[in-house]
Design a protein around this motif. Structure first.
Motif, mmCIF file in Angstrom:
data_model
loop_
_atom_site.group_PDB
_atom_site.id
_atom_site.type_symbol
_atom_site.label_atom_id
_atom_site.label_comp_id
_atom_site.label_asym_id
_atom_site.label_seq_id
_atom_site.Cartn_x
_atom_site.Cartn_y
_atom_site.Cartn_z
ATOM 1 N N ASP A 1 1.476 -4.781 27.126
ATOM 2 C CA ASP A 1 2.060 -4.445 25.827
ATOM 3 C C ASP A 1 3.561 -4.269 26.006
ATOM 4 O OD1 ASP A 1 2.757 -3.543 23.335
ATOM 5 O OD2 ASP A 1 1.823 -1.577 23.560
ATOM 6 N N THR A 2 4.317 -5.287 25.625
ATOM 7 C CA THR A 2 5.768 -5.234 25.781
ATOM 8 C C THR A 2 6.455 -4.634 24.571
ATOM 9 O OG1 THR A 2 5.986 -7.507 25.001
ATOM 10 C CG2 THR A 2 5.826 -7.185 27.379
ATOM 11 N N ASN A 3 5.688 -4.063 23.660
ATOM 12 C CA ASN A 3 6.258 -3.408 22.497
ATOM 13 C C ASN A 3 6.457 -1.927 22.822
ATOM 14 O OD1 ASN A 3 7.150 -2.845 19.936
ATOM 15 N ND2 ASN A 3 5.120 -2.770 19.042
ATOM 16 N N ASN A 4 7.516 -1.648 23.587
ATOM 17 C CA ASN A 4 7.814 -0.274 23.977
ATOM 18 C C ASN A 4 9.328 -0.122 24.111
ATOM 19 O OD1 ASN A 4 8.682 -0.440 26.964
ATOM 20 N ND2 ASN A 4 6.778 -1.612 26.990
ATOM 21 N N PRO A 5 9.840 1.104 24.048
ATOM 22 C CA PRO A 5 11.295 1.298 24.032
ATOM 23 C C PRO A 5 12.012 0.805 25.289
ATOM 24 C CG PRO A 5 10.139 3.421 23.792
ATOM 25 C CD PRO A 5 9.114 2.349 23.881
ATOM 26 N N ILE A 6 11.358 0.891 26.427
ATOM 27 C CA ILE A 6 12.007 0.436 27.667
ATOM 28 C C ILE A 6 12.124 -1.085 27.651
ATOM 29 C CG2 ILE A 6 11.818 0.353 30.182
ATOM 30 C CD1 ILE A 6 10.401 3.111 29.961
ATOM 31 N N ALA A 7 11.051 -1.767 27.278
ATOM 32 C CA ALA A 7 11.103 -3.227 27.173
ATOM 33 C C ALA A 7 12.151 -3.657 26.157
ATOM 34 C CB ALA A 7 9.733 -3.775 26.791
ATOM 35 N N ASP A 8 12.240 -2.924 25.046
ATOM 36 C CA ASP A 8 13.213 -3.262 24.002
ATOM 37 C C ASP A 8 14.643 -3.239 24.535
ATOM 38 O OD1 ASP A 8 11.118 -3.530 22.230
ATOM 39 O OD2 ASP A 8 11.435 -1.570 21.278
ATOM 40 N N PHE B 1 15.677 -3.629 27.685
ATOM 41 C CA PHE B 1 15.913 -4.726 28.631
ATOM 42 C C PHE B 1 15.907 -6.089 27.944
ATOM 43 C CE2 PHE B 1 15.286 -1.360 31.621
ATOM 44 C CZ PHE B 1 16.068 -1.727 32.698
ATOM 45 N N LYS B 2 15.208 -6.224 26.822
ATOM 46 C CA LYS B 2 15.272 -7.468 26.039
ATOM 47 C C LYS B 2 16.630 -7.574 25.346
ATOM 48 C CE LYS B 2 10.379 -7.614 24.957
ATOM 49 N NZ LYS B 2 9.402 -7.238 23.935
ATOM 50 N N ARG B 3 17.085 -6.463 24.810
ATOM 51 C CA ARG B 3 18.362 -6.465 24.082
ATOM 52 C C ARG B 3 19.547 -6.668 25.017
ATOM 53 N NH1 ARG B 3 20.805 -1.729 20.239
ATOM 54 N NH2 ARG B 3 22.618 -2.910 19.586
ATOM 55 N N PHE B 4 19.437 -6.136 26.226
ATOM 56 C CA PHE B 4 20.524 -6.245 27.207
ATOM 57 C C PHE B 4 19.997 -6.888 28.486
ATOM 58 C CE2 PHE B 4 21.450 -2.549 24.522
ATOM 59 C CZ PHE B 4 22.690 -2.904 24.030
ATOM 60 N N TYR C 1 6.753 -0.967 33.736
ATOM 61 C CA TYR C 1 7.033 -0.337 32.441
ATOM 62 C C TYR C 1 7.619 -1.364 31.469
ATOM 63 C CZ TYR C 1 6.699 4.273 34.776
ATOM 64 O OH TYR C 1 6.290 5.376 35.461
ATOM 65 N N ILE C 2 8.578 -2.142 31.944
ATOM 66 C CA ILE C 2 9.240 -3.139 31.096
ATOM 67 C C ILE C 2 8.247 -4.164 30.577
ATOM 68 C CG2 ILE C 2 10.924 -5.035 31.066
ATOM 69 C CD1 ILE C 2 12.511 -3.368 33.198
ATOM 70 N N TYR C 3 7.364 -4.631 31.449
ATOM 71 C CA TYR C 3 6.415 -5.677 31.068
ATOM 72 C C TYR C 3 5.162 -5.121 30.403
ATOM 73 C CZ TYR C 3 9.481 -8.474 33.971
ATOM 74 O OH TYR C 3 10.576 -9.086 34.507
ATOM 75 N N GLY C 4 5.099 -3.800 30.216
ATOM 76 C CA GLY C 4 3.991 -3.202 29.493
ATOM 77 C C GLY C 4 2.687 -3.128 30.251
ATOM 78 N N ILE C 5 2.764 -3.244 31.562
ATOM 79 C CA ILE C 5 1.562 -3.172 32.386
ATOM 80 C C ILE C 5 1.164 -1.720 32.597
ATOM 81 C CG2 ILE C 5 0.609 -3.708 34.665
ATOM 82 C CD1 ILE C 5 2.898 -5.920 34.671
ATOM 83 N N LYS C 6 2.162 -0.886 32.702
ATOM 84 C CA LYS C 6 1.953 0.541 32.911
ATOM 85 C C LYS C 6 2.731 1.281 31.835
ATOM 86 C CE LYS C 6 2.134 3.868 36.697
ATOM 87 N NZ LYS C 6 0.817 4.416 36.504
ATOM 88 N N ALA D 1 6.201 10.357 28.335
ATOM 89 C CA ALA D 1 7.346 10.593 27.451
ATOM 90 C C ALA D 1 8.544 11.069 28.265
ATOM 91 C CB ALA D 1 6.982 11.611 26.374
ATOM 92 N N GLN D 2 8.291 11.918 29.255
ATOM 93 C CA GLN D 2 9.372 12.424 30.110
ATOM 94 C C GLN D 2 10.009 11.293 30.914
ATOM 95 O OE1 GLN D 2 8.106 15.457 32.856
ATOM 96 N NE2 GLN D 2 10.139 15.747 33.709
ATOM 97 N N ARG D 3 9.180 10.386 31.475
ATOM 98 C CA ARG D 3 9.713 9.271 32.257
ATOM 99 C C ARG D 3 10.479 8.313 31.357
ATOM 100 N NH1 ARG D 3 10.505 8.065 37.644
ATOM 101 N NH2 ARG D 3 8.403 8.688 38.127
ATOM 102 N N THR D 4 9.966 8.070 30.147
ATOM 103 C CA THR D 4 10.670 7.202 29.203
ATOM 104 C C THR D 4 12.056 7.763 28.909
ATOM 105 O OG1 THR D 4 8.611 6.447 28.190
ATOM 106 C CG2 THR D 4 10.611 6.215 26.870
ATOM 107 N N GLU D 5 12.133 9.046 28.648
ATOM 108 C CA GLU D 5 13.422 9.672 28.356
ATOM 109 C C GLU D 5 14.345 9.626 29.567
ATOM 110 O OE1 GLU D 5 16.561 10.817 26.523
ATOM 111 O OE2 GLU D 5 14.724 10.282 25.488
ATOM 112 N N GLN D 6 13.796 9.800 30.771
ATOM 113 C CA GLN D 6 14.599 9.715 31.994
ATOM 114 C C GLN D 6 15.233 8.328 32.114
ATOM 115 O OE1 GLN D 6 12.348 9.607 35.631
ATOM 116 N NE2 GLN D 6 14.087 10.271 36.887
ATOM 117 N N ILE D 7 14.445 7.286 31.886
ATOM 118 C CA ILE D 7 14.947 5.912 32.000
ATOM 119 C C ILE D 7 15.981 5.623 30.913
ATOM 120 C CG2 ILE D 7 14.291 3.476 31.804
ATOM 121 C CD1 ILE D 7 11.529 4.380 33.043
#
Length: 140
Positions: free
Chosen positions: A75-82, A84-87, A109-114, A118-124
């Motif tokens: 699932d690549t529909n996530n804020p981290i993937a977004d 890296f797609k944008r930049f 995380y980027i490719y939506g495999i894992k 929420a804490q890790r997302t905010e850290q990244i």
């Protein structure tokens, strides 16, 4: 257990055929090292003696046949993937090093495999925002 007898790539996917005539496939995003490798590197594989694994020496990747039995697609529909797609100029290895995590984990995380917590997302995202602030200060 089934044994792999053939492997090929098509349409951004990896396919295997087993000795029981079953065909399985997974998106390349499920295997970040393969996804980022060249077609020539992907072609340099060996099927294990028991037929239950595949090895790519040059990119140091191993995949077990059980990886093909997973039904969930990334699932690549996530804020981290977004981000890296944008930049796309962001270097995954360097961002991972800055954060202090493994590049392979960040790629997952980027490719939506894992899915990161929420804490890790905010850290990244926080590390990427900090990089943006540092870059903005150079232009002044």
């Amino acid at each position: 257990m089934e044994a792999i007898v053939k492997l090929w790539f098509s349409d951004e996917r990896i396919f295997i055929l087993t000795d029981q005539g079953n065909e399985y496939s997974r998106p390349l995003e499920a295997f970040p090292l393969l996804f980022e490798s060249t077609p020539q590197q992907r072609a340099q594989f060996e099927i294990g003696i028991d037929g239950d694994d595949i090895r790519w020496d040059e990119i140091d990747e191993d995949i077990h046949i059980s990886s093909f039995f997973e039904t969930a697609e990334p699932d690549t529909n996530n804020p981290i993937a977004d981000v890296f797609k944008r930049f796309p100029q962001l270097n995954v290895s360097e961002v991972a090093r800055t954060i202090g995590i493994n590049k392979s984990l960040l790629s997952r995380y980027i490719y939506g495999i894992k899915k990161p917590s929420a804490q890790r997302t905010e850290q990244i995202l926080g590390a990427i925002r900090q990089l943006g602030r540092e870059m903005a200060s150079i232009a002044q």
